[in-house]
Design a protein around this motif. Structure first.
Motif, PDB file in Angstrom:
ATOM      1  N   ILE A 134      42.101  45.714  37.898  1.00 46.22           N
ATOM      2  CA  ILE A 134      41.605  45.978  39.257  1.00 46.22           C
ATOM      3  C   ILE A 134      40.348  46.846  39.179  1.00 46.22           C
ATOM      4  O   ILE A 134      39.346  46.580  39.858  1.00 46.22           O
ATOM      5  CB  ILE A 134      42.687  46.676  40.129  1.00 46.22           C
ATOM      6  N   HIS A 135      40.382  47.855  38.327  1.00 44.40           N
ATOM      7  CA  HIS A 135      39.224  48.734  38.191  1.00 44.40           C
ATOM      8  C   HIS A 135      37.979  47.939  37.768  1.00 44.40           C
ATOM      9  O   HIS A 135      36.893  48.130  38.321  1.00 44.40           O
ATOM     10  CB  HIS A 135      39.512  49.855  37.184  1.00 44.40           C
ATOM     11  N   ILE A 136      38.157  47.034  36.812  1.00 42.83           N
ATOM     12  CA  ILE A 136      37.016  46.220  36.348  1.00 42.83           C
ATOM     13  C   ILE A 136      36.514  45.324  37.480  1.00 42.83           C
ATOM     14  O   ILE A 136      35.316  45.218  37.731  1.00 42.83           O
ATOM     15  CB  ILE A 136      37.422  45.372  35.120  1.00 42.83           C
ATOM     16  N   ASN A 137      37.450  44.699  38.193  1.00 47.72           N
ATOM     17  CA  ASN A 137      37.042  43.801  39.277  1.00 47.72           C
ATOM     18  C   ASN A 137      36.396  44.555  40.440  1.00 47.72           C
ATOM     19  O   ASN A 137      35.556  44.007  41.148  1.00 47.72           O
ATOM     20  CB  ASN A 137      38.238  42.978  39.768  1.00 47.72           C
ATOM     21  N   GLU A 138      36.769  45.815  40.629  1.00 47.19           N
ATOM     22  CA  GLU A 138      36.136  46.603  41.706  1.00 47.19           C
ATOM     23  C   GLU A 138      34.779  47.148  41.280  1.00 47.19           C
ATOM     24  O   GLU A 138      33.848  47.215  42.076  1.00 47.19           O
ATOM     25  CB  GLU A 138      37.059  47.762  42.105  1.00 47.19           C
ATOM     26  N   SER A 139      34.688  47.546  40.016  1.00 48.78           N
ATOM     27  CA  SER A 139      33.434  48.177  39.567  1.00 48.78           C
ATOM     28  C   SER A 139      32.416  47.145  39.094  1.00 48.78           C
ATOM     29  O   SER A 139      31.213  47.405  39.092  1.00 48.78           O
ATOM     30  CB  SER A 139      33.719  49.165  38.440  1.00 48.78           C
ATOM     31  N   ARG A 192      36.087  47.673  48.740  1.00 48.01           N
ATOM     32  CA  ARG A 192      36.638  47.949  47.415  1.00 48.01           C
ATOM     33  C   ARG A 192      35.615  47.792  46.294  1.00 48.01           C
ATOM     34  O   ARG A 192      35.576  48.602  45.387  1.00 48.01           O
ATOM     35  CB  ARG A 192      37.840  47.025  47.149  1.00 48.01           C
ATOM     36  N   HIS A 246      32.055  47.614  44.139  1.00 44.58           N
ATOM     37  CA  HIS A 246      30.868  48.477  44.116  1.00 44.58           C
ATOM     38  C   HIS A 246      29.592  47.734  43.729  1.00 44.58           C
ATOM     39  O   HIS A 246      28.696  48.313  43.165  1.00 44.58           O
ATOM     40  CB  HIS A 246      31.087  49.620  43.114  1.00 44.58           C
ATOM     41  N   SER A 265      32.030  46.333  36.125  1.00 43.71           N
ATOM     42  CA  SER A 265      31.500  46.777  34.834  1.00 43.71           C
ATOM     43  C   SER A 265      32.134  45.985  33.695  1.00 43.71           C
ATOM     44  O   SER A 265      33.002  46.456  32.989  1.00 43.71           O
ATOM     45  CB  SER A 265      31.773  48.273  34.632  1.00 43.71           C
ATOM     46  N   HIS A 289      48.987  48.056  43.439  1.00 39.54           N
ATOM     47  CA  HIS A 289      47.935  49.037  43.679  1.00 39.54           C
ATOM     48  C   HIS A 289      48.140  49.783  44.988  1.00 39.54           C
ATOM     49  O   HIS A 289      47.182  50.080  45.703  1.00 39.54           O
ATOM     50  CB  HIS A 289      46.579  48.295  43.693  1.00 39.54           C
ATOM     51  N   LEU A 304      46.156  47.807  36.521  1.00 34.88           N
ATOM     52  CA  LEU A 304      45.292  48.853  37.089  1.00 34.88           C
ATOM     53  C   LEU A 304      43.903  48.807  36.455  1.00 34.88           C
ATOM     54  O   LEU A 304      42.882  48.958  37.139  1.00 34.88           O
ATOM     55  CB  LEU A 304      45.926  50.238  36.909  1.00 34.88           C
ATOM     56  N   GLU A 305      43.874  48.561  35.142  1.00 34.62           N
ATOM     57  CA  GLU A 305      42.585  48.437  34.442  1.00 34.62           C
ATOM     58  C   GLU A 305      41.812  47.214  34.951  1.00 34.62           C
ATOM     59  O   GLU A 305      40.605  47.266  35.140  1.00 34.62           O
ATOM     60  CB  GLU A 305      42.865  48.234  32.946  1.00 34.62           C
TER      61      GLU A 305
END
Ligand SMILES: [Fe+2]
Length: 369
Positions: free
Chosen positions: A341-346, A195, A197, A348, A255, A338-339
């Motif tokens: 999760i996106h931050i924790n995955e990327s 998951r 990156h 960034s 998710h 969702l935001e």
């Protein structure tokens, strides 16, 4: 106007200094999160209208400071100003409850000779993180407050942070693990998954990490998420993340689609069955609580035996009934998950569209009771 910062109020409460915290939010805004020990009076609209009688009914002490709190620190500033006119030392909490989201307190978990455990509680959100210190080294599990907090706790105790570990990819708060690992040079350990990156050291079931006399073993426990992993410390304490709470279990649906949520609920059943084979005296140290953590220095911990004895969901022996019950009791999703999760995955963290406290606003909702 006299303001007080979150850090100052946090410190006053931790030191047990006399202070009256008055929460003037509307009753509907106080339902989920509040400052432990605060007094609530629903005078938000009256204060916003500068109605001088709004504060007359409050019997405020004149020998200790008063701190007014609202959502963002705007209306509470008016309250502080009105009260100061009567010679009372009054302040407004800068940034209100939104800024308070980052406040924390610390409790020591009694453990064994040579190994210390600190429970670092994000009181305004209910996230529980941990520091394990031994022989001048430390590991941090599920870092959820600012990285500098763990660094200063480590410095006070003469520990060097060597391992930064997460139990899973979080959905309710931005993980501070990556930042903390970068700032300290510690190794970042995450459960093996595809998951995220950014570089990390993957942990498979049975892998271990040693810090002085602390020996951690990874226990893969899928369910809340596919990669969810618990960590067993010296065969006596288990850091369970969002798999098992003190009176609840982790939700399996975030998710994902309903079919996958069902499969995850089945996995959760198997994982919880696996945990049940550990000794009943095992200390359970979860990733969340669902009420504000008091400034009392008392760790939130229960034994595995106690939790299994008193949590109705865990007494369900029929897998299908367990799955049905869990799926029927799923709470509303956490805000902005969702935001997050996106931050924790990327990873960034530098390019956030909103302030961190705005993104993370509100209670965590990872538990199913
Ligand atoms: Fe979670």
């Amino acid at each position: 106007m006299s303001t007080i910062s979150v850090e100052t109020l946090r410190r006053w409460l931790e030191e047990g200094r006399p202070v009256t915290v008055v929460d003037i939010r509307r009753t509907k805004d106080r339902t989920e999160w509040y400052i432990p020990g605060s007094l609530h009076v629903d005078i938000y609209d009256a204060v916003a209208n500068r109605d001088p009688s709004a504060l007359a009914a409050l019997n405020l002490p004149s020998d200790a400071p008063v701190v007014f709190v609202c959502n963002m620190g705007v209306t509470a500033a008016i309250a502080a100003e009105l009260v100061r006119q009567h010679g009372i030392e009054a302040y407004v909490l800068e940034g209100g409850m939104q800024a308070w989201s980052l406040a924390y307190n610390v409790a020591e978990v009694p453990f064994e000779e040579g190994v210390e455990i600190l429970q670092v509680r994000r009181t305004g959100k209910g996230c529980l993180s941990y520091m394990i210190g031994s022989d001048k080294g430390a590991a941090v599990i599920d870092a959820s407050v600012e990285a500098k907090v763990y660094q200063s706790l480590a410095q006070q105790r003469g520990w060097e942070i060597r391992a930064v570990i997460d139990t899973h990819v979080h959905a309710d708060h931005i993980s501070r693990a990556l930042t903390l690992a970068r700032q300290t040079g510690a190794t970042l350990y995450l459960p093996a998954q595809n998951r995220v990156h950014y570089p990390f050291t993957p942990l498979e079931d049975g892998d271990s990490i040693d810090i002085g006399r602390a020996h951690l073993i990874a226990y893969r426990t899928p369910g809340h998420t596919e990669e969810s992993t618990c960590y067993l410390l010296n065969d006596k304490a288990l850091f369970t993340g969002d798999t098992l709470f003190l009176d609840a279990v982790g939700r399996p649906d975030l998710h994902t689609d309903p079919e996958a949520a069902r499969r995850r609920a089945e996995l959760l059943y198997d994982s919880l069955l696996r945990l049940q084979s550990l000794p009943p005296s095992t200390l359970i140290l979860p990733g969340h609580t669902d009420s504000p953590t008091p400034f009392d220095g008392q760790p939130l911990v229960r034994t595995l035996g106690e939790i299994y004895r008193t949590t109705p969901l865990l007494k369900e022996s029929d897998k299908e009934v367990f799955v049905q019950t869990i799926l029927a009791r799923i709470p509303p999703t956490p805000p902005n998950y969702l935001e997050i999760i996106h931050i924790n995955e990327s990873g960034s963290l530098e390019t956030l569209a909103k302030p961190v406290t705005e993104l993370e606003a509100g209670a965590n909702r990872c538990a199913v009771h």
